[in-house]
Design a protein around this motif. Structure first.
Motif, mmCIF file in Angstrom:
data_model
loop_
_atom_site.group_PDB
_atom_site.id
_atom_site.type_symbol
_atom_site.label_atom_id
_atom_site.label_comp_id
_atom_site.label_asym_id
_atom_site.label_seq_id
_atom_site.Cartn_x
_atom_site.Cartn_y
_atom_site.Cartn_z
ATOM 1 N N ALA A 166 0.827 -1.210 0.000
ATOM 2 C CA ALA A 166 0.000 0.000 0.000
ATOM 3 C C ALA A 166 0.866 1.266 0.000
ATOM 4 O O ALA A 166 0.589 2.220 -0.730
ATOM 5 C CB ALA A 166 -0.930 -0.007 1.207
ATOM 6 N N ASN A 167 1.919 1.283 0.806
ATOM 7 C CA ASN A 167 2.798 2.453 0.852
ATOM 8 C C ASN A 167 3.539 2.649 -0.469
ATOM 9 O O ASN A 167 3.735 3.781 -0.928
ATOM 10 C CB ASN A 167 3.805 2.307 2.001
ATOM 11 N N TYR A 168 3.965 1.561 -1.083
ATOM 12 C CA TYR A 168 4.658 1.652 -2.373
ATOM 13 C C TYR A 168 3.741 2.263 -3.432
ATOM 14 O O TYR A 168 4.146 3.146 -4.193
ATOM 15 C CB TYR A 168 5.109 0.254 -2.792
ATOM 16 N N LEU A 169 2.497 1.784 -3.475
ATOM 17 C CA LEU A 169 1.549 2.302 -4.462
ATOM 18 C C LEU A 169 1.187 3.756 -4.177
ATOM 19 O O LEU A 169 1.006 4.556 -5.103
ATOM 20 C CB LEU A 169 0.300 1.427 -4.482
ATOM 21 N N ARG A 170 1.075 4.109 -2.916
ATOM 22 C CA ARG A 170 0.782 5.499 -2.560
ATOM 23 C C ARG A 170 1.875 6.433 -3.061
ATOM 24 O O ARG A 170 1.589 7.532 -3.561
ATOM 25 C CB ARG A 170 0.663 5.610 -1.038
ATOM 26 N N ASP A 171 3.135 5.986 -2.969
ATOM 27 C CA ASP A 171 4.246 6.834 -3.371
ATOM 28 C C ASP A 171 4.514 6.803 -4.873
ATOM 29 O O ASP A 171 4.943 7.805 -5.452
ATOM 30 C CB ASP A 171 5.523 6.418 -2.630
ATOM 31 N N ASN A 172 4.294 5.643 -5.502
ATOM 32 C CA ASN A 172 4.693 5.477 -6.894
ATOM 33 C C ASN A 172 3.533 5.450 -7.881
ATOM 34 O O ASN A 172 3.761 5.585 -9.091
ATOM 35 C CB ASN A 172 5.502 4.188 -7.044
ATOM 36 N N ALA A 173 2.326 5.256 -7.393
ATOM 37 C CA ALA A 173 1.158 5.246 -8.280
ATOM 38 C C ALA A 173 0.001 5.938 -7.577
ATOM 39 O O ALA A 173 -1.019 5.319 -7.256
ATOM 40 C CB ALA A 173 0.778 3.809 -8.653
ATOM 41 N N PRO A 174 0.109 7.242 -7.321
ATOM 42 C CA PRO A 174 -0.913 7.950 -6.548
ATOM 43 C C PRO A 174 -2.272 7.984 -7.232
ATOM 44 O O PRO A 174 -3.274 8.280 -6.576
ATOM 45 C CB PRO A 174 -0.324 9.363 -6.406
ATOM 46 N N ALA A 175 -2.336 7.671 -8.524
ATOM 47 C CA ALA A 175 -3.631 7.674 -9.210
ATOM 48 C C ALA A 175 -4.484 6.474 -8.833
ATOM 49 O O ALA A 175 -5.697 6.484 -9.055
ATOM 50 C CB ALA A 175 -3.420 7.685 -10.728
ATOM 51 N N LEU A 176 -3.868 5.439 -8.280
ATOM 52 C CA LEU A 176 -4.619 4.235 -7.930
ATOM 53 C C LEU A 176 -5.347 4.414 -6.597
ATOM 54 O O LEU A 176 -4.833 5.033 -5.669
ATOM 55 C CB LEU A 176 -3.691 3.030 -7.842
ATOM 56 N N SER A 177 -6.528 3.832 -6.520
ATOM 57 C CA SER A 177 -7.301 3.825 -5.278
ATOM 58 C C SER A 177 -6.962 2.545 -4.527
ATOM 59 O O SER A 177 -7.257 1.449 -4.992
ATOM 60 C CB SER A 177 -8.797 3.875 -5.590
ATOM 61 N N VAL A 178 -6.321 2.690 -3.366
ATOM 62 C CA VAL A 178 -5.816 1.553 -2.594
ATOM 63 C C VAL A 178 -6.452 1.568 -1.212
ATOM 64 O O VAL A 178 -6.514 2.617 -0.562
ATOM 65 C CB VAL A 178 -4.278 1.608 -2.462
ATOM 66 N N ARG A 179 -6.914 0.406 -0.764
ATOM 67 C CA ARG A 179 -7.496 0.321 0.579
ATOM 68 C C ARG A 179 -6.905 -0.871 1.319
ATOM 69 O O ARG A 179 -6.922 -1.990 0.829
ATOM 70 C CB ARG A 179 -9.018 0.182 0.517
ATOM 71 N N TYR A 180 -6.361 -0.571 2.515
ATOM 72 C CA TYR A 180 -5.871 -1.611 3.421
ATOM 73 C C TYR A 180 -6.777 -1.672 4.637
ATOM 74 O O TYR A 180 -7.124 -0.630 5.214
ATOM 75 C CB TYR A 180 -4.435 -1.322 3.872
ATOM 76 N N THR A 181 -7.155 -2.873 5.040
ATOM 77 C CA THR A 181 -7.984 -3.035 6.232
ATOM 78 C C THR A 181 -7.783 -4.446 6.780
ATOM 79 O O THR A 181 -7.008 -5.238 6.231
ATOM 80 C CB THR A 181 -9.466 -2.774 5.913
ATOM 81 N N THR A 182 -8.449 -4.741 7.877
ATOM 82 C CA THR A 182 -8.435 -6.087 8.437
ATOM 83 C C THR A 182 -9.821 -6.702 8.298
ATOM 84 O O THR A 182 -10.810 -5.985 8.097
ATOM 85 C CB THR A 182 -8.044 -6.073 9.921
ATOM 86 N N ALA A 183 -9.893 -8.016 8.424
ATOM 87 C CA ALA A 183 -11.197 -8.680 8.344
ATOM 88 C C ALA A 183 -12.113 -8.184 9.459
ATOM 89 O O ALA A 183 -13.326 -8.029 9.256
ATOM 90 C CB ALA A 183 -11.015 -10.198 8.433
ATOM 91 N N GLU A 184 -11.541 -7.922 10.624
ATOM 92 C CA GLU A 184 -12.355 -7.424 11.745
ATOM 93 C C GLU A 184 -12.925 -6.046 11.427
ATOM 94 O O GLU A 184 -14.103 -5.772 11.678
ATOM 95 C CB GLU A 184 -11.509 -7.376 13.011
ATOM 96 N N SER A 185 -12.097 -5.173 10.874
ATOM 97 C CA SER A 185 -12.566 -3.832 10.524
ATOM 98 C C SER A 185 -13.604 -3.895 9.399
ATOM 99 O O SER A 185 -14.599 -3.164 9.419
ATOM 100 C CB SER A 185 -11.376 -2.958 10.096
ATOM 101 N N PHE A 186 -13.362 -4.773 8.426
ATOM 102 C CA PHE A 186 -14.326 -4.963 7.343
ATOM 103 C C PHE A 186 -15.679 -5.373 7.922
ATOM 104 O O PHE A 186 -16.740 -4.855 7.527
ATOM 105 C CB PHE A 186 -13.807 -6.031 6.377
ATOM 106 N N THR A 187 -15.663 -6.297 8.882
ATOM 107 C CA THR A 187 -16.903 -6.756 9.514
ATOM 108 C C THR A 187 -17.592 -5.624 10.265
ATOM 109 O O THR A 187 -18.811 -5.432 10.146
ATOM 110 C CB THR A 187 -16.598 -7.920 10.482
ATOM 111 N N ASN A 188 -16.821 -4.875 11.049
ATOM 112 C CA ASN A 188 -17.408 -3.784 11.827
ATOM 113 C C ASN A 188 -18.029 -2.724 10.923
ATOM 114 O O ASN A 188 -19.117 -2.199 11.209
ATOM 115 C CB ASN A 188 -16.344 -3.153 12.718
#
Length: 488
Positions: A202-224
């Motif tokens: 996620a950090n690599y894409l944020r720095d090198n491909a800022p046009a991409l929409s990237v989402r990092y989460t956990t299964a617990e957060s997804f559930t909540n």
């Protein structure tokens, strides 16, 4: 997707031959074939507007002024460990918002918030207080989600035999999302670096491909988030948030088990992303087939791409991790064997290793003691094995492994094979027993402390360079520790 395993490997081969992160000899993917054309249905990405961050200059200047005062008001070790890693990420009114690495955030907020606020006032900045929450208007504050740890990067990831393939696959995905391995599924016990690799993507894409929409989460957060969306009639917004993106990274998917409604939602999310050409990266504490209570259709989909294990670090990797952490913290080591002592006492995972070092450094700072083997023995209790390994067993196994007699192993011969075998045996004796260096020396022909230490250093230095030696040491350790052949 329309791309089979061999074309994908060809594509990654071409990409990895240009990579700057690894020596050519370490590249597992180069030289397979040229890259094919991309599939016609590959996702096309549109560039999103980049926010104006001109106000960051003033924010940075104010924070640097406060940092100068902080660095002169606390001991150097305290500054390097707890305060220097902080970053100013936003402001509102008289409040400055700071980010901190996950491992030090809670302690720094609790112990040093008042000191930081005082430094801000004395430096003449407009800020009177600090907060470690996400600043208003940031992506993590404006919508549900998890804040990325900026320290989780590929450059900071320590590569060893147990995680080399996982690192390579994660970097391939970061360099070519949805074109390499999709989905990428990382599995292994907690604390081995799975979260680090997901965040590094996620950090690599944020720095090198800022046009991409990237989402990092956990299964617990997804559930909540899903449950909250159902309660507030926000289901459509939830679907948009997770399905109209380019890359989705979900940690600890084993926690989807036993939640039928969430499993159903994630099944449709997975399908929507996969069919649109978006990249999925998943992690769990076991392989997909062992997620027994998860719906079989999800388990099957998790195995569509590449499944890679992340294994516990060996001694050489643990030492490399400790050396890097100590170098970054700026702490002086009182004796050369201190880090080896700690690496031998903590062998489960990197997270425990980091935590143990933090405890030792904090103890040394608070008690004004040098960071030494004696301090480590005082702060970190030794791991006791239920069936202690005998030195005789180690010597016999190593002698057999190198095709020499036990007498040659402990004797005075300087021939290449007995010398190498003796060094490996000393290394394994240090790793698998609680004996001190002088005690080990006496069991190997009456050698002194310096000779034993030199043998340890030689083996440790060769482990990352000599793959044959690393494999032999791994086999010998497994045979000694568990005769039935199951490695640690």
């Amino acid at each position: 997707m329309g791309l089979g395993p061999l074309p994908l490997l060809r594509l990654v081969g071409a990409l990895h031959c240009r990579r700057k992160y690894r020596e050519a000899a370490e590249n597992l993917f180069c030289g397979i074939c040229e890259a094919p054309r991309l599939a016609a249905q590959a996702r096309r990405y549109g560039r999103r507007p980049v926010p104006d961050d001109s106000s960051q200059d003033d924010l940075g200047a104010n924070w640097r002024a406060a940092q100068q005062r902080l660095s002169s008001s606390v001991p150097d070790s305290t500054w390097r460990l707890w305060l220097e890693p902080l970053e100013a990420v936003g402001a509102e009114g008289e409040t400055l918002f700071l980010s901190a690495p996950e491992g030090i955030r809670a302690w720094t907020e609790r112990r040093y918030s008042a000191l930081i606020a005082e430094a801000l006032r004395e430096a003449g900045t407009p800020f009177q207080q600090v907060s470690f929450a996400s600043p208003p208007g940031s992506p993590s504050a404006g919508e549900p989600g998890l804040e990325l740890n900026p320290n989780y990067t590929f450059e900071r990831f320590v590569i060893g035999p147990g995680n080399r393939l996982a690192h390579g696959a994660a970097l391939a995905v970061a360099e070519a999302p949805s074109e390499a391995y999709n989905p990428l599924f990382l599995h292994g016990p907690p604390g081995l670096g799975k979260t680090h690799l997901l965040a590094a993507i996620a950090n690599y894409l944020r720095d090198n491909a800022p046009a991409l929409s990237v989402r990092y989460t956990t299964a617990e957060s997804f559930t909540n988030e899903f449950v909250a969306a159902l309660k507030t009639s926000g289901a459509e917004a939830f679907k948009t948030r997770y399905r109209d993106i380019d890359v989705l990274l979900i940690d600890d998917v084993q926690f989807l088990q036993g939640k039928p409604a969430t499993e159903e939602e994630f099944f449709h999310t997975f399908n929507a992303l996969y069919e649109s050409g978006s990249q999925l990266v998943l992690s769990a504490d076991r392989i997909p087939s062992e997620l027994s209570t998860l719906a079989s259709r999800l388990r099957d989909r998790f195995e569509w791409g590449l499944t890679v294990a992340v294994e516990p670090p060996n001694l050489a990797t643990r030492l490399t991790v400790l050396r890097r952490l100590v170098e970054e913290s700026g702490v002086d080591i009182a004796d050369s064997g201190a880090l080896s002592e700690l690496a031998n006492r903590i062998d489960a995972n990197v997270r425990q290793l980091h935590g143990a070092l933090t405890r030792v450094i904090a103890h040394a700072s608070l008690m004004a003691k040098p960071l030494s083997s004696e301090l480590i023995a005082e702060v970190i209790p030794s791991v006791r094995r239920s069936q202690p390994t005998s030195v005789e067993e180690i010597q016999q196994r190593v002698a057999e492994g190198f095709g020499i007699s036990r007498a040659e192993l402990v004797g005075s011969s300087r021939a290449a094979t007995p010398l190498r075998a003796r060094q490996v045996a000393i290394f394994l004796t240090r790793d698998l027993t609680d004996l001190s260096l002088p005690q080990i020396g006496r069991l190997y022909g009456g050698r002194d402390h310096t000779t034993v230490l030199n043998s340890l250093r030689r083996v440790e230095a060769r482990l990352d360079e000599d793959t044959d030696l690393a494999e032999k040491v791994r086999e010998l350790r497994g045979a000694i520790h568990n005769p039935v052949g199951e490695e640690r």
